[in-house]
Structures are given as structure tokens and as C-alpha cells.
Motif scaffolding. Sequence first.
Motif, PDB file in Angstrom:
ATOM      1  N   THR A  13      29.832  -4.402  -3.490  1.00 63.91           N
ATOM      2  CA  THR A  13      28.500  -4.664  -4.274  1.00 63.91           C
ATOM      3  C   THR A  13      27.885  -5.850  -3.876  1.00 63.91           C
ATOM      4  O   THR A  13      29.348  -7.016  -4.300  1.00 63.91           O
ATOM      5  N   THR A  14      27.621  -6.729  -3.290  1.00 61.45           N
ATOM      6  CA  THR A  14      27.244  -7.650  -2.879  1.00 61.45           C
ATOM      7  C   THR A  14      26.117  -8.521  -4.024  1.00 61.45           C
ATOM      8  O   THR A  14      24.703  -8.063  -4.063  1.00 61.45           O
ATOM      9  N   THR A  15      26.690  -9.643  -4.471  1.00 62.63           N
ATOM     10  CA  THR A  15      25.215 -10.512  -4.953  1.00 62.63           C
ATOM     11  C   THR A  15      24.962 -11.891  -4.328  1.00 62.63           C
ATOM     12  O   THR A  15      26.429 -12.887  -4.838  1.00 62.63           O
ATOM     13  N   GLU A  17      23.314 -15.090  -5.742  1.00 64.31           N
ATOM     14  CA  GLU A  17      22.004 -15.760  -6.456  1.00 64.31           C
ATOM     15  C   GLU A  17      21.843 -17.166  -5.673  1.00 64.31           C
ATOM     16  O   GLU A  17      22.446 -18.592  -4.902  1.00 64.31           O
ATOM     17  N   ARG A  22      19.580 -10.963  -4.384  1.00 62.71           N
ATOM     18  CA  ARG A  22      19.013 -10.337  -4.508  1.00 62.71           C
ATOM     19  C   ARG A  22      20.608  -9.844  -5.058  1.00 62.71           C
ATOM     20  O   ARG A  22      21.822 -10.230  -4.605  1.00 62.71           O
ATOM     21  N   THR A  23      21.007  -8.222  -5.597  1.00 62.28           N
ATOM     22  CA  THR A  23      21.709  -7.341  -5.509  1.00 62.28           C
ATOM     23  C   THR A  23      21.509  -6.122  -4.411  1.00 62.28           C
ATOM     24  O   THR A  23      20.662  -5.448  -4.452  1.00 62.28           O
ATOM     25  N   GLN A  24      23.378  -5.629  -3.731  1.00 59.22           N
ATOM     26  CA  GLN A  24      23.032  -4.965  -2.527  1.00 59.22           C
ATOM     27  C   GLN A  24      25.343  -4.335  -3.144  1.00 59.22           C
ATOM     28  O   GLN A  24      25.770  -4.301  -3.603  1.00 59.22           O
ATOM     29  N   ARG A  25      24.120  -2.738  -3.283  1.00 62.41           N
ATOM     30  CA  ARG A  25      26.034  -1.886  -2.790  1.00 62.41           C
ATOM     31  C   ARG A  25      25.932  -1.034  -1.598  1.00 62.41           C
ATOM     32  O   ARG A  25      24.915  -0.545  -0.689  1.00 62.41           O
TER      33      ARG A  25
END
Length: 246
Positions: A13-15, A17, A22-25
Amino acid sequence: MPETIRVFAGDCTTTFEGSRARTQRGRVVVVVKPDRTVLVHDADGYQPVSWLTRPDSLTVETDDAGFGLVARAGDQVLRVRSHESSGRAEYPATEAGVPVGSHPRTGEPLVRVGGAVVGLDSDATYKLPAGATVLEETCEDCGLPRMRAECGAAFELCVDRACESLDDAVRDRFDGEWTCPDCESPLSVVRRGGRLLAGCSAYPDCEAAFAIPAGVVVADCDCGLPVFETARGRRCLDGTCEAFGG
């Protein structure tokens, strides 16, 4: 010696700020460069799905369960947390440059990176004068590449200044060649403050000094000093000369 690039891979999971929040998995590859730049790549295209260039701080944690990292630059934060790790590795890395031969003693490749010739496998570094061109020929004495440098005239020398000195070549050619416009004493070629200068030989009584530009002498200025042909056009040795808009 070369620095290292760290590579991590897994279900993450990449977040992000900040401006690109955005947040992606996904199953991704994370590249951490020696300057702390972090790139997160997925299966599509060349553009990373998330990145942070030269962050102010970087924390990387690894254990048997996986890995995680946090990179911060001002109000921007990139977090990567693995759910399942596919692996991690560390590889030697250098800047990529133009190949200019090999080192005669170590056999390592030599490349030109910016204003220097460097070895890919060691700390070997040979700084080049401004505007210098690295030649195909090698030095007969040490085997390193030769260069062409313009400093009043065109000189062909070894890239290793300890082998052949550009300062000495310029001094042999131009020491006493020009006259101080302030006191009419000869100008001597000296290195002062990290710069090669034509300085008044009456120093310290006369402090006139002029930085010698990268270029060749092509004429005489109305002020009596030489005119240089440089990459930016013609200029007087005296950069403030009114004849050249100084």
C-alpha cells in the motif's frame, strides 16, 4: 566507491500526502536511490505511480515480515508498507556518463560525468577545466585520456593534473605576456582563490587581477589587454572593459 540503489518488491500500500494525495495498492517495485529519491513502479508504462525526489528524510525498516518506508519533504510524505514481500536487494550504482576509455591501472571503465572524468568502480576522479573536451588519445606517460582545454590558447594535456598541469602550460605560454593597465607592470599567471588569474606582478602594491576565461586569444582590445573568443562570444580579459559593454 559506488553508492548503492536499494530495490524492494511486493504487495504494497502506497500513500502520498501532499499535492498528489492518493492511496494505492498493488504488486510494485520500490526503488530507493543514493540521494534518497523514492520511485514506486507498477506494471504499466515508464512513469512511477508515486515518487518523492530527494526528500529531506527517509526511514526504511525491514524485518522477516516485510518492509516499510517513510520519505518526507516539507509537507509532502510518501509511505510504502508491504503486506507481502517478494524480495529486496541492494546494487552498486553510479551516475551514467559518456564512455571515455578505461583506467590504465585498474582496468575499470572511465566515463565523463559533467565536469569530470570518473571511474565506475573506485573514487578515481579527474576534474576538467571549463569547456574541456576529452580526446580519444591517451597520455603516453600514464595511459589516461587526454583532453583539449582552451585557456588563452588551446592545450592538449592529460586529464590528470598531477601528470600534466594546465596551470603550468598557461603560465609557460602567457606569463608576462600582457601588461597591467593600472601600473604597466607585467601580468603574471597565478592561481588564487581557486581561479586562474592574470595578476599584476607588483602585487600587493597593485591588486589588479583578471580571471582568464575559457577561450583563445584572437585580438588586442583598445584597452591593451587581450580579446578572447569564448563560447559566449568575444570578450576582453577585463570583464568590466567598456569596449565590450562591461
